[in-house]
Design an enzyme around this catalytic site. Structure first.
Site, PDB file in Angstrom:
ATOM      1  N   TYR A 119      11.290   6.556  -0.837  1.00 59.73           N
ATOM      2  CA  TYR A 119      12.724   6.381  -1.110  1.00 59.73           C
ATOM      3  C   TYR A 119      13.299   5.446  -0.064  1.00 59.73           C
ATOM      4  CZ  TYR A 119      17.738   7.336  -0.774  1.00 59.73           C
ATOM      5  OH  TYR A 119      19.093   7.196  -0.682  1.00 59.73           O
ATOM      6  N   HIS A 120      14.207   4.574  -0.486  1.00 57.69           N
ATOM      7  CA  HIS A 120      15.013   3.788   0.438  1.00 57.69           C
ATOM      8  C   HIS A 120      16.471   3.988   0.069  1.00 57.69           C
ATOM      9  CE1 HIS A 120      11.520   1.995   2.106  1.00 57.69           C
ATOM     10  NE2 HIS A 120      11.265   1.181   1.099  1.00 57.69           N
ATOM     11  N   CYS A 175       5.297  10.004  -0.677  1.00 55.78           N
ATOM     12  CA  CYS A 175       3.927   9.655  -0.272  1.00 55.78           C
ATOM     13  C   CYS A 175       2.890  10.637  -0.807  1.00 55.78           C
ATOM     14  CB  CYS A 175       3.829   9.539   1.245  1.00 55.78           C
ATOM     15  SG  CYS A 175       4.907   8.243   1.910  1.00 55.78           S
ATOM     16  N   GLY A 234       0.820  -1.199   0.000  1.00 58.75           N
ATOM     17  CA  GLY A 234       0.000   0.000   0.000  1.00 58.75           C
ATOM     18  C   GLY A 234       0.856   1.252   0.000  1.00 58.75           C
ATOM     19  N   TYR A 268       4.782   6.780  -3.628  1.00 58.87           N
ATOM     20  CA  TYR A 268       6.226   6.686  -3.835  1.00 58.87           C
ATOM     21  C   TYR A 268       6.977   6.905  -2.528  1.00 58.87           C
ATOM     22  CZ  TYR A 268       6.015   6.633  -8.937  1.00 58.87           C
ATOM     23  OH  TYR A 268       5.790   6.274 -10.236  1.00 58.87           O
ATOM     24  N   ILE A 315       5.210   4.238   6.257  1.00 57.65           N
ATOM     25  CA  ILE A 315       4.598   2.930   6.504  1.00 57.65           C
ATOM     26  C   ILE A 315       3.859   2.488   5.249  1.00 57.65           C
ATOM     27  CG2 ILE A 315       2.829   1.688   7.834  1.00 57.65           C
ATOM     28  CD1 ILE A 315       3.557   3.479  10.214  1.00 57.65           C
ATOM     29  N   GLY A 316       4.074   1.253   4.856  1.00 59.79           N
ATOM     30  CA  GLY A 316       3.358   0.665   3.721  1.00 59.79           C
ATOM     31  C   GLY A 316       3.381  -0.845   3.849  1.00 59.79           C
ATOM     32  N   GLY A 339       6.396  -3.109   5.399  1.00 56.70           N
ATOM     33  CA  GLY A 339       6.423  -2.623   6.770  1.00 56.70           C
ATOM     34  C   GLY A 339       6.654  -1.133   6.883  1.00 56.70           C
ATOM     35  N   LEU A 340       7.840  -0.741   7.368  1.00 52.94           N
ATOM     36  CA  LEU A 340       8.068   0.669   7.658  1.00 52.94           C
ATOM     37  C   LEU A 340       9.530   1.023   7.443  1.00 52.94           C
ATOM     38  CD1 LEU A 340       9.540   0.966  10.776  1.00 52.94           C
ATOM     39  CD2 LEU A 340       7.341  -0.085  11.349  1.00 52.94           C
TER      40      LEU A 340
END
Length: 230
Positions: free
Chosen positions: A83-84, A188, A78, A81, A158-159, A170-171
């Site tokens: 970023y990681h 987001c 869920g 967009y 959180i997604g 998760g988060l």
């Protein structure tokens, strides 16, 4: 409480180095399926990724500002967009909601509460905002925005996704990522607020510090090991 057998402690795993995103997704899907078949236990998996963008199921293509900057991964979690990258703790939460109440909204709130509880250990007040996902911190040192709203930044996203009542994804919590990397997307889908990190807030927090805080605060939110939701 019910008389059903107690839930064992979830496995807690910290991945060294940087974890490839596609490999992480494949692992999560396989583990979630194994949990649903009662062939594996629950897992909390903490990772860091190389720089990348992910698009959730609600992502608006217009929010991908710089599509060629980093790899972009379409994912079925869920959200929009995000970023990681290095310096950001990503926490993949594979829990059996079939044994924990089957309440998706309560589960997402528990994830938010868990982040807020961990941030408290560093004297950071994380907050939830109606209509906005994630965890936010006020920035009173900055002037209000054009609409007069107080300045605030997002510190955690959180997604989640569920399959057969097992959660995955998760988060993510910003410890010390390169915040400029967020400029390649509208995080987001929220344009009027920015992003921050623990180090950006002036706190010399390490990834290991955050990991310990998350582990210490897990039971206070999700219940002691062996507990089941009613």
């Amino acid at each position: 409480m019910t008389d059903a057998p107690a839930l064992p402690r979830p496995e807690w795993r910290i991945a060294p180095g940087l974890t490839d995103y596609a490999e992480a997704e494949a692992f999560m899907e396989a583990r979630a399926d194994a949990i649903a078949r009662a062939e594996a236990g629950e897992l909390i998996w903490l990772v860091e990724h190389p720089p990348l963008y992910t698009a959730g199921t609600s992502a608006n293509p217009a929010d991908l500002v710089a599509p060629d900057r980093f790899p972009v991964h379409a994912t079925r979690r869920g959200g929009q967009y995000t970023y990681h990258g290095p310096g950001q703790r990503v926490v993949y939460v594979m829990l059996d909601l079939g044994q924990r109440g089957r309440d998706v909204r309560a589960f997402v709130k528990s994830l938010e509460d868990w982040v807020i509880a961990a941030l408290e250990e560093f004297n950071v007040k994380g907050e939830i905002r109606p209509g906005r996902v994630g965890v936010w911190v006020s920035r009173p040192e900055r002037p209000p925005g054009p609409d007069g709203a107080p300045a605030e930044d997002k510190i955690a996203a959180i997604g989640v996704r569920l399959r057969r009542w097992v959660s995955f994804h998760g988060l993510s919590i910003n410890v010390d990522p390169d915040l400029e990397h967020f400029s390649g997307i509208v995080p987001c889908g929220i344009r009027q607020h920015g992003v921050t990190s623990l180090v950006d807030l002036g706190l010399p927090v390490t990834m290991a510090d955050l990991d310990l805080a998350l582990e210490r605060r897990f039971e206070g939110v999700f219940g002691p090991h062996g507990a089941r939701a009613v």
